[in-house]
Every structure is written in structure tokens, then in C-alpha cells.
Motif scaffolding. Sequence first.
Motif, PDB file in Angstrom:
ATOM      1  N   LEU A   1      38.523  45.258  40.765  1.00 16.74           N
ATOM      2  CA  LEU A   1      39.099  45.749  42.012  1.00 16.74           C
ATOM      3  C   LEU A   1      40.444  45.091  42.318  1.00 16.74           C
ATOM      4  N   PRO A   2      41.317  45.788  43.067  1.00 16.45           N
ATOM      5  CA  PRO A   2      42.591  45.177  43.477  1.00 16.45           C
ATOM      6  C   PRO A   2      42.473  44.324  44.735  1.00 16.45           C
ATOM      7  N   GLU A   3      41.503  44.640  45.593  1.00 13.57           N
ATOM      8  CA  GLU A   3      41.422  43.971  46.894  1.00 13.57           C
ATOM      9  C   GLU A   3      41.270  42.449  46.808  1.00 13.57           C
ATOM     10  N   PRO A   4      40.452  41.916  45.889  1.00 11.68           N
ATOM     11  CA  PRO A   4      40.344  40.454  45.835  1.00 11.68           C
ATOM     12  C   PRO A   4      41.671  39.755  45.580  1.00 11.68           C
ATOM     13  N   LEU A   5      42.531  40.350  44.754  1.00  9.92           N
ATOM     14  CA  LEU A   5      43.827  39.735  44.474  1.00  9.92           C
ATOM     15  C   LEU A   5      44.720  39.771  45.709  1.00  9.92           C
ATOM     16  N   ILE A   6      44.733  40.895  46.407  1.00  3.86           N
ATOM     17  CA  ILE A   6      45.547  40.996  47.624  1.00  3.86           C
ATOM     18  C   ILE A   6      45.053  39.995  48.665  1.00  3.86           C
ATOM     19  N   TYR A   7      43.741  39.936  48.844  1.00  2.00           N
ATOM     20  CA  TYR A   7      43.141  39.004  49.811  1.00  2.00           C
ATOM     21  C   TYR A   7      43.463  37.551  49.462  1.00  2.00           C
TER      22      TYR A   7
ATOM     23  N   LEU B   1      46.761  46.948  53.600  1.00  6.06           N
ATOM     24  CA  LEU B   1      45.799  46.866  54.702  1.00  6.06           C
ATOM     25  C   LEU B   1      44.761  47.988  54.611  1.00  6.06           C
ATOM     26  N   THR B   2      45.174  49.162  54.164  1.00 10.15           N
ATOM     27  CA  THR B   2      44.230  50.271  53.998  1.00 10.15           C
ATOM     28  C   THR B   2      43.174  49.926  52.949  1.00 10.15           C
ATOM     29  N   LEU B   3      43.626  49.344  51.844  1.00 11.41           N
ATOM     30  CA  LEU B   3      42.672  48.927  50.813  1.00 11.41           C
ATOM     31  C   LEU B   3      41.703  47.879  51.353  1.00 11.41           C
ATOM     32  N   LEU B   4      42.217  46.894  52.052  1.00 11.52           N
ATOM     33  CA  LEU B   4      41.376  45.801  52.545  1.00 11.52           C
ATOM     34  C   LEU B   4      40.420  46.281  53.634  1.00 11.52           C
ATOM     35  N   ALA B   5      40.836  47.268  54.419  1.00 13.57           N
ATOM     36  CA  ALA B   5      39.979  47.770  55.497  1.00 13.57           C
ATOM     37  C   ALA B   5      38.715  48.412  54.954  1.00 13.57           C
ATOM     38  N   ASP B   6      38.781  48.990  53.765  1.00 14.14           N
ATOM     39  CA  ASP B   6      37.619  49.667  53.175  1.00 14.14           C
ATOM     40  C   ASP B   6      36.835  48.778  52.212  1.00 14.14           C
ATOM     41  N   TRP B   7      37.217  47.521  52.109  1.00  7.37           N
ATOM     42  CA  TRP B   7      36.627  46.600  51.119  1.00  7.37           C
ATOM     43  C   TRP B   7      35.442  45.854  51.717  1.00  7.37           C
ATOM     44  N   ASN B   8      34.407  45.647  50.905  1.00  7.42           N
ATOM     45  CA  ASN B   8      33.205  44.975  51.401  1.00  7.42           C
ATOM     46  C   ASN B   8      33.180  43.476  51.102  1.00  7.42           C
ATOM     47  N   GLY B   9      34.276  42.937  50.583  1.00  4.31           N
ATOM     48  CA  GLY B   9      34.329  41.496  50.307  1.00  4.31           C
ATOM     49  C   GLY B   9      33.833  41.105  48.933  1.00  4.31           C
ATOM     50  N   GLU B  10      33.544  42.097  48.077  1.00  6.47           N
ATOM     51  CA  GLU B  10      33.055  41.784  46.740  1.00  6.47           C
ATOM     52  C   GLU B  10      34.227  41.402  45.840  1.00  6.47           C
ATOM     53  N   MET B  11      34.169  40.192  45.266  1.00  2.00           N
ATOM     54  CA  MET B  11      35.249  39.704  44.398  1.00  2.00           C
ATOM     55  C   MET B  11      35.005  40.215  42.978  1.00  2.00           C
TER      56      MET B  11
ATOM     57  N   TYR C   1      44.698  30.828  19.419  1.00  2.00           N
ATOM     58  CA  TYR C   1      44.010  32.117  19.487  1.00  2.00           C
ATOM     59  C   TYR C   1      42.607  32.044  18.893  1.00  2.00           C
ATOM     60  N   PHE C   2      42.344  31.017  18.115  1.00  2.00           N
ATOM     61  CA  PHE C   2      41.030  30.847  17.507  1.00  2.00           C
ATOM     62  C   PHE C   2      40.134  29.909  18.318  1.00  2.00           C
ATOM     63  N   VAL C   3      40.743  28.990  19.048  1.00  2.00           N
ATOM     64  CA  VAL C   3      39.941  27.946  19.700  1.00  2.00           C
ATOM     65  C   VAL C   3      39.763  28.165  21.194  1.00  2.00           C
ATOM     66  N   ASN C   4      40.641  28.930  21.834  1.00  2.00           N
ATOM     67  CA  ASN C   4      40.527  29.161  23.271  1.00  2.00           C
ATOM     68  C   ASN C   4      39.702  30.407  23.551  1.00  2.00           C
ATOM     69  N   ILE C   5      38.921  30.354  24.621  1.00  2.00           N
ATOM     70  CA  ILE C   5      38.074  31.482  25.019  1.00  2.00           C
ATOM     71  C   ILE C   5      38.507  31.897  26.424  1.00  2.00           C
ATOM     72  N   ARG C   6      39.050  33.092  26.540  1.00  7.25           N
ATOM     73  CA  ARG C   6      39.539  33.567  27.833  1.00  7.25           C
ATOM     74  C   ARG C   6      38.950  34.941  28.131  1.00  7.25           C
ATOM     75  N   GLN C   7      38.455  35.094  29.364  1.00  9.12           N
ATOM     76  CA  GLN C   7      37.757  36.327  29.722  1.00  9.12           C
ATOM     77  C   GLN C   7      38.029  36.700  31.167  1.00  9.12           C
ATOM     78  N   SER C   8      38.137  37.974  31.424  1.00  9.73           N
ATOM     79  CA  SER C   8      38.220  38.478  32.787  1.00  9.73           C
ATOM     80  C   SER C   8      36.898  38.215  33.494  1.00  9.73           C
ATOM     81  N   THR C   9      36.960  37.679  34.728  1.00  7.28           N
ATOM     82  CA  THR C   9      35.724  37.346  35.431  1.00  7.28           C
ATOM     83  C   THR C   9      35.791  37.751  36.892  1.00  7.28           C
ATOM     84  N   SER C  10      34.619  37.977  37.471  1.00 11.13           N
ATOM     85  CA  SER C  10      34.476  38.231  38.904  1.00 11.13           C
ATOM     86  C   SER C  10      34.256  36.895  39.624  1.00 11.13           C
TER      87      SER C  10
END
Length: 823
Positions: free
Chosen positions: A609-615, A595-605, A720-729
Motif C-alpha cells: 500500500l502507499p498509505e503507510p509511506l505517506i503516513y 489526504l484522500t488516500l489516508l482518509a480511506d486507510w484502516n492503518g494497516e502497514m 549480492y550473495f551474502v545480503n538478504i533484503r526483502q519487502s516487508t509489512s
Amino acid sequence: MAVVFQWLVRLTAGLIVLAVLGVGMIYYLASRSLPDYDATLQVDGLAAETEIVRDNANVPHILAQNDADAFFALGFVHAQDRLWQMMLLRRTAQGRLSEVFGTKTVETDSFIRRLDIYNLAVQSVAAQTPRTRTALKAYSAGVNARIAQINQEALGRGAPEFFVFPMALAPWQPADSIAIGKLMALQLSGQLDAEVLRARMSLALPDQDRLVDILPDAPGAGVAALPEYAALVPDVPRYAAALPQQINPLSPFGPEAFAGASNAWAAAPSRSASGGTLLANDPHLGFTAPGIWYLARLDLQAGAVIGATIPGMPSVLTGRSNALGWGVTSAYVDDQDLFIEQLNPDNQTQYRTPDGWKDFETRKSIITIKDAAPITLTLRWTDNGPVLPGRFKNIGTVTPAGHVAALSWTVLTPNDTSVSAAVELMSAQNVAEAINAAELVVAPAQNLTLADTDTIAMKTVGAVPRRDAAHQSQGRMPSLGYMPQNRWQGVMSFASNPGFVAPLGGILGNTNNKTVERPFPNHISFRWGDTQRVQRWQRLMQARQVHTRDSFIEAQLDTVSATARTLLPLIGAELWFTGEAAPDGTAERQRQRALTLLADWNGEMNEHLPEPLIYAAWLRALQDRMVRDDIGPLAGELTHVEPLFIERAFRDVGGASVWCDVRQSAPVETCPDMARMALDDALIWIGETYGTQLESLRWGDAHQAIQDHPVLGDVPVLRYFVNIRQSTSGGDNTLQRGLTRGGAGADAFENVHGAGYRGVYDFADPDSSVFIESTGQSGHFLSRHYDDMAQLWRRGEYIPMSLDQGLARAASVGITKLEPATQ
């Protein structure tokens, strides 16, 4: 012993040599199909020499002397880079996947055959405009010229996949391109799913007033209450068992949540810093590798055009010329109705109509299956449309005994001129001409956003069914097919479709939100694709007096969730900063940290950040706790959080807070109670899946973009050669939309559906326009252009969208010259 060791060394060395030779042979065979972009070829079907200049991103610039040759070259480059994808799309539309993939695609083929997609495409060829028939024939000739080159020069069968899944490369036909357009309509329509789900919810809920909570309408004028589904269709079982719906990567039939989305907006010169119009578009579809989009530039007699095409279709579907820009978003037109047809108890080959019993129209269809016996289907049609099996979309759960279900849908016409609209649009020189061309669209219905040099506009294009004012369910739930008031009465006039030209505010756009509020039967839809993203879009558009290309790019890439900003203060109102600090290691302490993390979060996914996952985990757990007690197994159908439902319950709109009480328990739970328990559920799940150190969590670890190869993506090592996986916002409700997989699994927050194409066009300086796709131009995983745009796309970068020939030539990766074959 030494001799044994020597022989072991020799044997090992021999195996290594054989393995190296094997890998080398595989590489040689696979690489044979890599196109040579620096070549001069003589081909049949061409009228004059045509140049294909591939810029440094491998975008082909087709420089032709006439329109037919330009379409020929487009077919040729599509087949060079995406032949496997094209053949797969064609086989899907034909219902012939099982000839290659065996029993696992029989159900997909069966559903496609019953819709008769390909036969309708064949019939639609004659309905096209003369210009489009010329384009279709020339495009087909270009595809076939590449196939002929592959066969003559033994170019590795055209793509590596053909070695693993061999199939005959039949010549491309004009009907194939029309069929692919219809296939896209399958992916973009979810009204059938919505009807079935609403009927099942109506049957499951003892209190029908609660239906508006769990399946809320978009904000706006109210909708009159509908009768209970059991009253509309007597004798339907209330709790029929549903079959699990298998999601096959080769199937065009996905869950309702993935039925299509997009963003598009435009600014008039009065709202543009440069004094020219601006347009931005990012259509959303399911992610694959390669992506569905292919960037190209064509020189036509009416002027050059550049933008995004779909391999298999001879048109730029979203893009620009020097005079006009166009973008598309799903319009969510209510273009599907499910009819419950009563069978004649004395003759099962007949169904009931307003005029009595009538024979089904029938036809046999044989599905050939690899490594299995063929299956013969009996296809049936009523006046309302094709009869579908009960297992399709779980239609059987809302169909009483002695009845079958038939589908009315605008795409099921033998006179579909949607491809003609796309071809004619490329020659339009202004907004008025573009709207005239778009009158030919039948399906899928789209909101067409337009900008010429001084005017912006948006028009809903596509056929809108005309319904009787006395329709029993208003098209929101299945209805009895023999009652005349339920049947369609043609389509509405194109002039009655919503349209906005030169708005006074100088800004218009669509995020799949409600565009108009009209009473039934003059409505467009009761179901819309967005109630959330539009809030953020409005804020960004009105925050500036004038916009620029860069401000439009910022809006496309915006990751702030208006949903989070709205819901977190509601669901956490009685939880923030309450009580004493709990001891470390306790559930209370973990909750306080979250809750402390979420209270200071501006809603940016933001992916870092950890907050989007908790939310996201909290909202998912909360909705599940609220509904499972009331609707049981149907809760599994609600794979994604419905923000309006959560908001209605926590604001107690119309008594909706009753959803927070667990009916099966003696205590009366409140919504804050439910929020607290759901947060604990979410934190337990996060701890088991990602660890208990909340501050170290990354949303991007859970929200990876999953761009997998549809047939090789599960093959060990090769994946591993044909799939494309990336961290995204981003997330489900951000403008940079990254729709999650949904459900309750560990992969629930994977990003599987979003903007595979982004484009921003500035008509003060058209050559400063930019675009990008999510993977790369090539479908060949050994090509450097297979995924060279993927990192640019992930980082929110673009490539130039210029019609300057000199710029294209300056850093080209190759120039192909096509010459007419000498007789």
C-alpha cells in the motif's frame, strides 16, 4: 591485421580461462567448509554415541544418551554452521576485533575493554551451578571437536570469511559462552542512553516543564518533577558540541531505539479452544545475515527441548519441552546509572568519595591493531564502576570539566549466573520450577513468559538495583558519584520483582509495555519500550473468548498500527476534505490526493500500500518541524517519532501545543498549520525519492528488511550473495514490528530491527507447535540453508516444531553420528 586479431582472440580466451579457473578455485576453497551432514565421526570428549538428525529445514535434532553429550553435540553443530559468527562474537566480547579489522574497530574494542566484559565472564565461571559448569565444558569440547576436524581435514578454515579475514581459531572456553551472554546484555540495555539524552534535553530547554512532552513517560500515575540537570551537576556546559556517533555493524553499541524489544503472550486452558495452554514469543533484535538465532532440539535427561539458541551459548533461550514453554521480552529494568565523579584537582589519579579522595583502581590494556601500532589503554574504576571516555554515547556533553563519568550496571559483576538460569530452565517441568530457576538471572533483565500444561505466568527476572529514596535524579539523569544518597545499595530481592501467575482473565502478555506502577525507589523503570503495540494486542486478545494456535499466529503477524489510527484523526482534523479541488501539478493538489488516500486507510502497514509511506513520512516531518526550532541540533537525536509527544501537543496536554509555534518567526503557528506544512515537506521528499504518483507507491519499497552480512555486506559483487533484503509489512508500532532505521536519509524507513525468531506453542498438542527464524540455519552463503527460511519468514509462514523423531528422520537432509574416539 589478422595476426593481431588472432592474438587478441587468444589473449581474451586466455583471460576468460584464467577467470574461470580463478572463480573455480575460489568456489572450491569456499565450499570446502560446507559441512557434511551425512557422516560418522570419532571425536574426543564424548561418553556415548550421539546422533544428530537434521530435518528438512536443517534443524538439528540431537539424540544423546546423557546431558553432557547433548551439550557437546550442540557445540559441534553450532560450530558446523555458525563458526565465523561465534568467533566474531567472542572477539567482540574480548575487545579484540582490531587484530582482524584494523583501525575501524579500535573504538569498539576500547569501549569493551573499559567495561571489562570478558574478564568478568572468566571470573563468573566459578559462580555457575554444577549442571551448568558441566554443560559449558561439554559444549566447549564440542566446538573444539569441530575445530579439530577442520584443521585435520583442511575444511576450508571452517568458513569462507576466514580466507578474507584470517584469524587464529583458539579453543573455545566456558568463559566465552558467558561473555556472549553479557554481549547480548549490551545490545538490550538503553538506560544509559536515556539518562544522557534526558540530561542534554534538560540543558537545552529553557522551560523544564516541556521535558515531559519531548521525553514523555508511559501513561499511568504521574512522576514527581525532577530538578534541572544544571542544578544537579553544576558547571556543566549547556550547549556542548556532540560528536557524531558512528554506527559500525561490528559494534554491539547501538542507538537507544534499538536497545531491545519483543512480544510474548500466553493463554490459560479457559481461554484456549483446544483446552491446553498457548504461548507465543517473538524476540526482536537487529537484523543480520546470518541471523542471531539458531534452531535446535536437544534430548536431555529431564526431557527433550526445542527452540531458539544463540551460537556460542549452550541453551535454548526461548522454546519448549513437552511440559513447559518459555518466552522472553525485554523488561526495561532501570539497571544502569551514570555517575559524575569529581577529580582531585591536586592529584588526577584520585576521585572524590563520601569519605574523601580515593585512588582509581587501574590496569593497563594493550589493543593490537592490524597494520597499525598497538594502543595502550589505562583502564580506571571507581566504587561505582568503570570510567568511560567522554566520546562514548556523548557522555562528555553532560560531564563538567574536572570530572569523569563512571557506569554502574548490573551486568558488570564477576558472579553472573544468567547462563546457569538458562541451562536450569531447560530442565524445569512446570511454572514453579521455571520461576525458581530464573532467580539466577542477573542481566539482561527480561520478562519471562511461561506456560506449562495447565498454568500460565510471567515473571520479571534479573537484578533490579536498590536506590536511596533521596537519590537526586532517581536514576533518570547522571548524578554526582560522591554523594552517598546517589549510590546503589545492592539489589532488590527476587521476590519483589513483578510476577503474575494464573491471572483470572486467562490471558497475559508483554510488548515491552509498562508492567507495574510503583513509586520510586521501589519502581522497576521510568522508561518502557512500548506504549503503542500493547493497545493493538489488548484489542486482539479481548476480541475472542477463546484462542487457538492460529489466532496467536495472526496476532504475531498483525500489521495494523494503533498509532496511525490514533494520530491521523488528530493531525488531520482541520485538513480533511477542505477547500476546492486544486489544479493538477500544484502542491495543494498533491496534498489533497494524499489526504484522500489516508482518509480511506484502516492503518494497516501493508507492504503493497502507499498509505503507510505517506503516513510515516508525514509523522517524521511533523516531529522534526515541531522540535528543531526549540532544541536545534538535538533534534537529530530523535531518530524516531514519539507518538505520545505528537498526541500531547495536538491535544494541548499541559500546554504542550506551544511546540507547534516556531519561536524564531513572528507569526504564531498552530498545530494544524504545522501539520499542513509537514505534509507538504513529506510529499516533496516522497516525490524526490520515490516519485510523485502517490497511488503507485509501495511501503515495501521503503521498508525492506535489511539482513546484511556484517563484514562482507559492503564488498562489491559479493554483497549480492551474502545480503538478504526483502519487502516487508509492519512498522515501528505494529505487533509485527519492523523498526525502521530512522533519521532523515533516503534509507530512513528500512526495516533493520525486528522478530528474527517467531514461535507459537500449543500444549493441547505440543507437536503442532511451530517456529521460524528470519534467514536460515547456515552461516555459509554457499549453503542452500543460508536463506531458505527468509521467504517463509517474510510471508508469515512457519515450520513444524515437533519433538517426533520419526518426523525428523522422514525428510532429513543428513544424519551425523558422533562416536567416542578410541584410545
